[in-house]
Design a protein around this motif. Structure first.
Motif, PDB file in Angstrom:
ATOM      1  N   UNK A  52       0.815  -1.218   0.000  1.00  0.00           N
ATOM      2  CA  UNK A  52       0.000   0.000   0.000  1.00  0.00           C
ATOM      3  C   UNK A  52       0.846   1.265   0.000  1.00  0.00           C
ATOM      4  N   UNK A  53       1.850   1.314   0.840  1.00  0.00           N
ATOM      5  CA  UNK A  53       2.726   2.492   0.900  1.00  0.00           C
ATOM      6  C   UNK A  53       3.492   2.678  -0.405  1.00  0.00           C
ATOM      7  N   UNK A  54       3.947   1.571  -0.993  1.00  0.00           N
ATOM      8  CA  UNK A  54       4.690   1.639  -2.251  1.00  0.00           C
ATOM      9  C   UNK A  54       3.825   2.247  -3.352  1.00  0.00           C
ATOM     10  N   UNK A  55       2.568   1.844  -3.421  1.00  0.00           N
ATOM     11  CA  UNK A  55       1.674   2.352  -4.461  1.00  0.00           C
ATOM     12  C   UNK A  55       1.374   3.834  -4.282  1.00  0.00           C
ATOM     13  N   UNK A  56       1.456   4.326  -3.077  1.00  0.00           N
ATOM     14  CA  UNK A  56       1.210   5.754  -2.843  1.00  0.00           C
ATOM     15  C   UNK A  56       2.218   6.620  -3.590  1.00  0.00           C
ATOM     16  N   UNK A 104      -4.572  14.249  -8.482  1.00  0.00           N
ATOM     17  CA  UNK A 104      -5.725  13.369  -8.281  1.00  0.00           C
ATOM     18  C   UNK A 104      -6.573  13.962  -7.157  1.00  0.00           C
ATOM     19  N   UNK A 105      -7.873  14.185  -7.401  1.00  0.00           N
ATOM     20  CA  UNK A 105      -8.691  14.956  -6.461  1.00  0.00           C
ATOM     21  C   UNK A 105      -9.232  14.185  -5.257  1.00  0.00           C
ATOM     22  N   UNK A 106      -8.770  12.991  -5.043  1.00  0.00           N
ATOM     23  CA  UNK A 106      -9.206  12.240  -3.858  1.00  0.00           C
ATOM     24  C   UNK A 106      -7.983  11.879  -3.036  1.00  0.00           C
ATOM     25  N   UNK A 107      -8.156  11.568  -1.752  1.00  0.00           N
ATOM     26  CA  UNK A 107      -6.998  11.247  -0.913  1.00  0.00           C
ATOM     27  C   UNK A 107      -6.153  10.103  -1.495  1.00  0.00           C
ATOM     28  N   UNK A 108      -4.854  10.212  -1.299  1.00  0.00           N
ATOM     29  CA  UNK A 108      -3.902   9.247  -1.862  1.00  0.00           C
ATOM     30  C   UNK A 108      -4.253   7.819  -1.449  1.00  0.00           C
ATOM     31  N   UNK A 109      -4.513   7.580  -0.173  1.00  0.00           N
ATOM     32  CA  UNK A 109      -4.819   6.221   0.282  1.00  0.00           C
ATOM     33  C   UNK A 109      -6.096   5.694  -0.380  1.00  0.00           C
ATOM     34  N   UNK A 110      -7.083   6.551  -0.526  1.00  0.00           N
ATOM     35  CA  UNK A 110      -8.316   6.139  -1.201  1.00  0.00           C
ATOM     36  C   UNK A 110      -8.038   5.772  -2.653  1.00  0.00           C
TER      37      UNK A 110
END
Length: 130
Positions: A30-34, A41-47
């Motif tokens: 998950x962290x790597x994909x961030x 991108x208009x939505x939170x990174x984690x989302x």
């Protein structure tokens, strides 16, 4: 081995890879994909990472399970997805973000050339032509 068998093997490998990547989005990587999410991108990174992971699981499943009649359509959708996420690879390169062992400009640049391969793979392995 027939051409159809080769395409089926390639299709299943691509689908399994997407499923694996999607699960990784939600768990271990998950962290790597961030690192690949562009700032605009208009939505939170984690989302964004979660939604793209769910999309990859769905696409991978569809590629593996689609009927012969629907494979080409699913392949086009997957190719479109690969095009849509390409700006994330560009952002990782442009902003020098490390992730997945891509810790140099050279490695991040080389990664950019793999996206067209994924697009081709999605289209070719799901096409109805011989």
């Amino acid at each position: 081995m027939t051409n159809e068998n080769k395409k089926n093997i390639a299709r299943v490998i691509l689908g399994a890879g997407l499923i694996f990547a999607g699960i990784s989005h939600l768990t271990t990587a998950r962290e790597e994909f961030k690192a690949q999410v562009p700032e605009w991108v208009p939505i939170p990174v984690d989302d964004t990472v979660v939604y793209s992971g769910i999309t990859e699981i769905a696409l991978g499943s569809a590629i593996v399970l689609a009927s012969k009649k629907n494979r080409a359509t699913v392949g086009k959708i997957a190719a479109t997805f690969f095009i849509a996420v390409f700006p994330g690879n560009i952002a990782q390169f442009a902003h020098k973000r490390n992730g997945f062992g891509l810790d140099t400009d050279r490695k991040r640049m080389i990664r950019l050339f793999f996206q067209p391969v994924l697009i081709y793979w999605a289209l070719k392995s799901t096409s109805t032509d011989e």
